[in-house]
Design an enzyme around this catalytic site. Structure first.
Site, PDB file in Angstrom:
ATOM      1  N   ARG A  37     -73.019  71.174  10.467  1.00 38.15           N
ATOM      2  CA  ARG A  37     -73.534  70.642  11.731  1.00 38.15           C
ATOM      3  C   ARG A  37     -73.613  69.116  11.754  1.00 38.15           C
ATOM      4  NH1 ARG A  37     -78.250  73.980  11.365  1.00 38.15           N
ATOM      5  NH2 ARG A  37     -79.361  72.140  12.085  1.00 38.15           N
ATOM      6  N   ASN A  38     -73.234  68.476  10.653  1.00 39.82           N
ATOM      7  CA  ASN A  38     -73.188  67.017  10.657  1.00 39.82           C
ATOM      8  C   ASN A  38     -71.981  66.604  11.499  1.00 39.82           C
ATOM      9  OD1 ASN A  38     -72.604  64.222   9.834  1.00 39.82           O
ATOM     10  ND2 ASN A  38     -74.249  64.576   8.361  1.00 39.82           N
ATOM     11  N   ALA A  39     -72.172  65.692  12.421  1.00 42.32           N
ATOM     12  CA  ALA A  39     -71.127  65.292  13.366  1.00 42.32           C
ATOM     13  C   ALA A  39     -70.127  64.292  12.791  1.00 42.32           C
ATOM     14  CB  ALA A  39     -71.771  64.702  14.622  1.00 42.32           C
TER      15      ALA A  39
END
Length: 168
Positions: free
Chosen positions: A38-40
């Site tokens: 979920r890290n962009a």
């Protein structure tokens, strides 16, 4: 828990340095920058440089290096339970060797911080070790790509991260 970051990803032609604070638990487990799904970060790197998650990790790093982008973290070691920057015990932080990195990569002219913790640690621990020319580099704090930074959505983060392309 004492955690240690991994080596930088850079070549001698690097012009831009992107700095995190310390890799999170999932990144440390995988030995990959920004490994949390979920890290962009990699979504943004895909939009900007075609270095997205569909590529193997080593190819993503190679693509960034080919574009003149180096990755590293401010902290080489620290005490931090879990992944959150807020849990880093500041007094325990040992900074990476930035004078050595800048000597190896003399063309770096822009440094982008992935979040305020990276910026704050850098100015507290690294800045005093730097030469005046190194202190005169272009420094920019960008919003953290971490899923813990929910104050901005991915599109808003991307809009600010476009500044990295102007550093090239």
């Amino acid at each position: 828990m004492i955690v240690e970051s991994f080596n930088f990803s850079a070549n001698s032609r690097a012009r831009v340095l992107i700095l995190g604070s310390m890799p999170g638990v999932e990144s440390l487990r995988r030995q990959q920058y920004y490994a949390h799904p979920r890290n962009a970060f990699w979504d943004i790197m895909n939009e900007l440089f075609g270095a997205g998650r569909e590529l193997a990790y080593v190819r993503r790093l190679a693509r960034l290096r080919a574009r003149g982008i180096a990755l590293w973290d401010v902290a080489q070691q620290c005490f931090r339970p879990g992944s959150l920057d807020a849990r880093i015990q500041t007094a325990s932080v040992v900074a990476n060797d930035f004078p050595a990195l800048f000597a190896r990569c003399p063309h770096i002219h822009s440094v982008f911080f992935n979040g305020r913790t990276a910026e704050n640690l850098y100015h507290r621990l690294v800045w005093p070790q730097l030469t005046q020319p190194q202190q005169m580099l272009d420094y920019t704090a960008l919003p953290s790509t971490s899923p813990a930074n929910a104050s901005l959505n991915k599109a808003q983060k991307l809009a600010q991260w476009r500044a990295v392309t102007r550093g090239l």
